[in-house]
Design an enzyme around this catalytic site. Sequence first.
Site, PDB file in Angstrom:
ATOM      1  N   GLU A 165       0.800  -1.236   0.000  1.00  0.00           N
ATOM      2  CA  GLU A 165       0.000   0.000   0.000  1.00  0.00           C
ATOM      3  C   GLU A 165       0.830   1.281   0.000  1.00  0.00           C
ATOM      4  O   GLU A 165       0.612   2.168   0.833  1.00  0.00           O
ATOM      5  CB  GLU A 165      -0.984  -0.007   1.172  1.00  0.00           C
ATOM      6  N   GLU A 369      -5.173  -8.593   0.322  1.00  0.00           N
ATOM      7  CA  GLU A 369      -5.955  -8.284   1.521  1.00  0.00           C
ATOM      8  C   GLU A 369      -7.398  -8.022   1.118  1.00  0.00           C
ATOM      9  O   GLU A 369      -7.655  -7.389   0.090  1.00  0.00           O
ATOM     10  CB  GLU A 369      -5.451  -7.022   2.250  1.00  0.00           C
TER      11      GLU A 369
HETATM   12  C1  BGP Z   1      -4.512  -2.321   5.239  1.00  0.00           C
HETATM   13  C2  BGP Z   1      -3.144  -2.630   5.794  1.00  0.00           C
HETATM   14  C3  BGP Z   1      -3.140  -3.720   6.812  1.00  0.00           C
HETATM   15  C4  BGP Z   1      -4.338  -3.712   7.735  1.00  0.00           C
HETATM   16  C5  BGP Z   1      -5.640  -3.417   7.008  1.00  0.00           C
HETATM   17  C6  BGP Z   1      -6.820  -3.204   7.891  1.00  0.00           C
HETATM   18  O1  BGP Z   1      -4.497  -1.058   4.694  1.00  0.00           O
HETATM   19  O2  BGP Z   1      -2.281  -3.029   4.742  1.00  0.00           O
HETATM   20  O3  BGP Z   1      -1.907  -3.663   7.479  1.00  0.00           O
HETATM   21  O4  BGP Z   1      -4.106  -2.928   8.843  1.00  0.00           O
HETATM   22  O5  BGP Z   1      -5.523  -2.294   6.177  1.00  0.00           O
HETATM   23  O6  BGP Z   1      -6.780  -1.914   8.467  1.00  0.00           O
HETATM   24  P1  BGP Z   1      -7.026  -1.689  10.025  1.00  0.00           P
HETATM   25  O7  BGP Z   1      -6.036  -2.576  10.696  1.00  0.00           O
HETATM   26  O8  BGP Z   1      -6.755  -0.263  10.317  1.00  0.00           O
HETATM   27  O9  BGP Z   1      -8.433  -2.085  10.270  1.00  0.00           O
END
Ligand code: BGP
Length: 466
Positions: A165, A369
């Site tokens: 990201e 993800e």
């Molecule tokens: C993405 C990241 C992850 C993870 C996910 C969920 O952007 O790559 O590392 O954190 O988001 O976000 P959050 O943990 O803030 O709910």
Amino acid sequence: MSTIALDNFPKSFLWGASTSAYQVEGAWNEDGKGPSVIDMAPIVEGTTDFKVTSDHYHRYKEDIKLFAELGLKAYRFSIAWTRIFPDGDGEINMKGIAFYNDLINEIIANDIIPIVTMYHFDLPYALAIKGGWSNRTTVDAFANYSKILFEYFGDRVTYWLTINEQNMMILHGDAIGTAANNDNENPLQDLYQQNHHMLLAQAKAMVLCHEMLPTAKIGPAPNISAIYPASSRPEDILAASNCASIRNWLYLDMAVHGRYNNIAWSYLKARNALPIIAEGDMVLMAKAKPDFIAFNYYNTATVAEATSDDFANSTGDQQIVIGEKGLFKGTSNPNLVVNEFGWEIDPVGFRNTFREIYERYTLPLIVTENGLGAFDKIEADGSINDDYRINYLTQHIEQIKYAIEDGVEVFGYCPWSAIDLVSTHQGCVKRYGFIHVDRDEFDLKTLKRSKKKSFYWYQALIKSNN
Ligand code: BGP
């Protein structure tokens, strides 16, 4: 339980799951690990720190065993740069190499394919205090780091992801502790100088990977989402196009074609924020070719024209659109429901996103993800009935099926997350995993692992594609 007929999924499809080092490992300062920007950043009030997280560093064998039982074909995890180079560059920490050697061996011994993210938000703090990505020497530090990863692990790792990201680090860096150096007279220029350096670092890693490991595959891993116009007004459609270029295509046009997206470029030019491009940079960018595109998807964004000063729509959260005066502003989409954390849920948008990426770049795609953060409830008998998560994942996998029908090449799906871990923004009671970890925000409890209902559901789904 909801089931999907996976008739058009290839048998070799990589059913996986994801984590990242700083969110799952813990052991933040053990065995020679140096601090990262995440370790040094202030913790969001009311949430936990990243010191112990899920203690995967000490429990990885037990965890991998559970991943094998889940039936994972692939496991996407990240290597903490600061375990390998505590100062970001310079001396290698052999204990860090030993840890990832053991981890990778354990994954392979359990018939799971490792997918390695080289850098997932956790820039070494030692580099950050020297200017981080504003400082061009960080590019070489990353290239050297990637070379060491290929050298030590390339005999067993086929799939590499460069930077997780990058677009969210640029657009929402302050939420992740990687914001622009605000001492700079022109913070936007500094931000996009950082971006240029990261793109360069990625290009160097891709070239090195292909030189050193001819059979390996490497790709970028941005967060990509279809961008909808708030209405059919031509001005809103223009706004959506602006947003898509600045949020999505800037990153993929460079990774795939080695050139700056024209709309993103003119946006920077109009703000006197063009990056300084050194001689040879663009030759290198053009030489670097990814083998696939990995992307993270949680939701879509809807934007409208932004002429006045009410363009901002930001909570610092990386799934929320930050507007740009004159270009676009984020709006909510009345056609979508939101999760407990206000994130819109858009399974059809997932298919839209697949189609847009594939039509633009025609490279194989893997989702690294996708998932639902929720407050899970433990029943008196210890079970966790996360039907909401099963529904979310089912709806999204159905859309992968349609995307495959549309002719999109999809070779893997790694939902977030394999196991409960600490969320980037909202602590550890916001859970994503198939496996529950017994801990609270501030009480580490037993850290015992247990299987949620979604674990059994995903296990059955994967089995049905055998
Ligand atoms: C993405 C990241 C992850 C993870 C996910 C969920 O952007 O790559 O590392 O954190 O988001 O976000 P959050 O943990 O803030 O709910």
